[in-house]
Design an enzyme around this catalytic site. Structure first.
Site, mmCIF file in Angstrom:
data_model
loop_
_atom_site.group_PDB
_atom_site.id
_atom_site.type_symbol
_atom_site.label_atom_id
_atom_site.label_comp_id
_atom_site.label_asym_id
_atom_site.label_seq_id
_atom_site.Cartn_x
_atom_site.Cartn_y
_atom_site.Cartn_z
ATOM 1 N N GLU A 262 -8.457 12.912 37.065
ATOM 2 C CA GLU A 262 -9.702 12.218 36.771
ATOM 3 C C GLU A 262 -9.626 11.434 35.458
ATOM 4 O O GLU A 262 -9.236 11.988 34.434
ATOM 5 C CB GLU A 262 -10.849 13.222 36.679
ATOM 6 N N HIS B 38 -13.990 11.376 39.283
ATOM 7 C CA HIS B 38 -13.456 12.684 39.693
ATOM 8 C C HIS B 38 -12.554 12.531 40.928
ATOM 9 O O HIS B 38 -12.829 13.077 42.003
ATOM 10 C CB HIS B 38 -14.634 13.603 39.999
#
Length: 295
Positions: A264, A155
């Site tokens: 991500e 992330h």
């Protein structure tokens, strides 16, 4: 000959400071195997870390590179983004080589994880810095007696000086799920401009991402260009909460959305399936191609 890296502390948590011979630097926490900083050789900080984030046992950190595993977001029965980002990981190795610095952390199943996800697993995160490049490798092995599936993501919160100056290319022609509207659409333009009309609340899952992406920031001087590559991860998530949602996040300043863009590497559309003894590996690499931002 490689030189071991000793544990230190960052915001009260155990950490590793990776410092390559050429000056490339990263800070990796054992808490969640969370990367909180990356500075290329001769450059500036490239990751966004919220100044209001909590640094405490069992709590998620806002910014850097959280590891989402074994569930992405709320797409399953587990808590959002799974449990890996809030558990302590074990140090496997950390050393400085002739031209890089590398650390490997490991997470295995325990009684607490089996209560919510009844599977035997071994996950490893490898972080390598050298020159202008950061490499993050996430691996998972099924050490149990039955097959399982998981979704996952690195992330990555990328720092930008001003969102209005940033664009992301390499997505043209791809289909994506707009997680805000719930609709699947096709990306028609080559540039995604977060913060422009219609994109104030940006949360998209792009499918079958094979080509490199390029984050460009056009400031007053030479543009900053950050190349983003991935292997093993079929999807990419692009996220920026926008002004309204950012103001609702307790661990982020109200204007924080103007200084970050999450790009991500992810495996979401088709969950990874592993039979006993099987393993999977995914890689995200970030390379600074032009001068870093200032300010």
């Amino acid at each position: 000959m490689a030189t071991p890296i000793a544990l230190t502390r960052y915001q009260g948590l155990e950490a590793l400071e990776l410092l390559a011979p050429d000056g490339a630097r990263a800070i990796l926490l054992l808490h969640g195997a969370h990367l909180v900083s990356w500075t290329p050789a001769g450059g500036e900080e490239q990751l966004y870390l919220s100044p209001q984030s909590a640094f405490a046992t069992g709590q998620a950190i806002r910014g850097g590179v959280p590891v989402c595993f074994p569930q992405f977001a709320a797409r399953g029965p587990l808590k959002k983004h799974g449990f890996a980002r809030t558990k302590p990981w074990q140090l496997v190795s950390a050393e400085v080589g002739d031209d890089d610095a590398l650390a490997v952390l490991r997470l295995t199943d325990d009684a607490a994880s089996r209560m919510v996800w009844p599977h035997g697993f071994e996950a490893e995160l490898s972080v390598r810095v050298a020159g202008q490049t950061l490499e993050l490798e996430l691996a998972c092995e099924n050490t149990g007696e039955s097959a399982f599936e998981f979704t996952t993501a690195l992330h990555s919160y990328l720092r930008v000086g001003a969102m209005g100056d940033a664009s992301l290319s390499g997505l043209a022609g791809l289909h994506y799920l707009d997680s805000v509207s719930g609709q699947t659409q096709r990306q028609r333009s080559d540039l995604l401009l977060p913060g422009s009309p219609g994109l104030e609340d940006l949360d998209r899952i792009y499918y079958q991402v094979a080509s490199p992406l390029l984050l460009t920031e056009q400031g007053e001087g030479e543009p900053r260009r950050l190349e983003i590559r991935q292997q093993g991860f079929a999807d990419a998530v692009v996220w920026n909460p926008g002004a309204a949602k950012c103001a609702e996040l307790a661990d982020m300043p109200a204007g924080g959305y103007e200084h970050m863009l999450c790009v991500e590497a992810a495996a979401i559309e088709h969950p990874i399936s592993l039979a006993p003894g099987e393993s999977w590996v995914g890689l995200q690499s970030l390379t600074l191609l032009a001068p870093a931002i200032s300010g």
